[in-house]
Design an enzyme around this catalytic site. Sequence first.
Site, short mmCIF file in Angstrom:
data_model
loop_
_atom_site.label_atom_id
_atom_site.label_comp_id
_atom_site.label_asym_id
_atom_site.label_seq_id
_atom_site.Cartn_x
_atom_site.Cartn_y
_atom_site.Cartn_z
N GLU A 78 0.82 -1.21 0.00
CA GLU A 78 0.00 0.00 0.00
C GLU A 78 0.86 1.27 0.00
OE1 GLU A 78 -2.52 -1.21 3.44
OE2 GLU A 78 -4.13 -1.19 1.95
N HIS A 97 -2.49 4.76 8.10
CA HIS A 97 -3.55 3.99 7.44
C HIS A 97 -3.87 2.81 8.33
CE1 HIS A 97 -5.83 1.48 4.81
NE2 HIS A 97 -4.85 0.62 4.62
N HIS A 99 -6.79 -0.42 9.55
CA HIS A 99 -7.98 -1.24 9.32
C HIS A 99 -8.69 -1.36 10.68
CE1 HIS A 99 -6.09 -3.58 5.64
NE2 HIS A 99 -5.90 -2.27 5.56
N TYR A 124 -14.18 17.29 18.46
CA TYR A 124 -12.86 16.77 18.11
C TYR A 124 -12.84 16.16 16.73
CZ TYR A 124 -10.81 18.05 22.46
OH TYR A 124 -10.34 18.80 23.49
N HIS A 164 -12.59 -1.16 3.55
CA HIS A 164 -11.16 -1.27 3.75
C HIS A 164 -10.70 -0.61 5.06
CE1 HIS A 164 -6.97 -0.76 1.62
NE2 HIS A 164 -6.85 -1.04 2.90
#
Length: 216
Positions: A78, A97, A99, A124, A164
């Site tokens: 990725e 990134h 998951h 926030y 994803h």
Amino acid sequence: MNAHGAGVGAVAEDIARLGASIFARGLTPGRTGNLSCRIGDEIVVTPTGASLGSLDPCQLAIIDLEGRPISGAQPSKEAGMHAALYRARPTARGIVHLHSTHAVAVSCLADLDERSALPPLTAYFAMRVGRLPLVPYFAPGDPALSVAVEEMAREHHAMLLANHGSVVAADDLLSAADAAEEIEETARLRLLLGDSPTRPLTSAQLGALAQRKERA
Ligand SMILES: [Zn+2]
């Protein structure tokens, strides 16, 4: 010894420390998720097949802004998405990134608003994330995902990737992590609320927060 070499070592330590913290708190399971920092025209990124819980700072990958490997370990598949984000956001210096479970769950919901996948439920979320668009599904590592992310990143520093997870670019790695955690927490709230009618912040309230942020 040069300043550049010292810089890579320092950010590699930062990446490993943050990865351990993210993994220990269950924010990305197994060998998922990846982190990166930009130094000049180089990107230090986590390697392929690595768990964020056991990163070796000496075993990270270095790639260029086109996503091509320069040195070190083999980069995450990725990594091209990270390079795309840095190209679109020249001031960004850190990318996270994940998951994370609740963000992935929301990314699988039918009928999501593609312009704003999560409502601004809290101050926030509004300050750290802002509007969170949905990037259409592409397989991880598909160059088409990088193209879609690069295009959307010109307007947004945080995005939800369909089916994803989340990806965030920021001025530094810890700010990117803060925003990614805020996405996960807001996704959890969104799922806890279920079908209950919600009261997101109004545009006047969001405008007041944006003004405070500018003054800060
Ligand atoms: Zn991923």
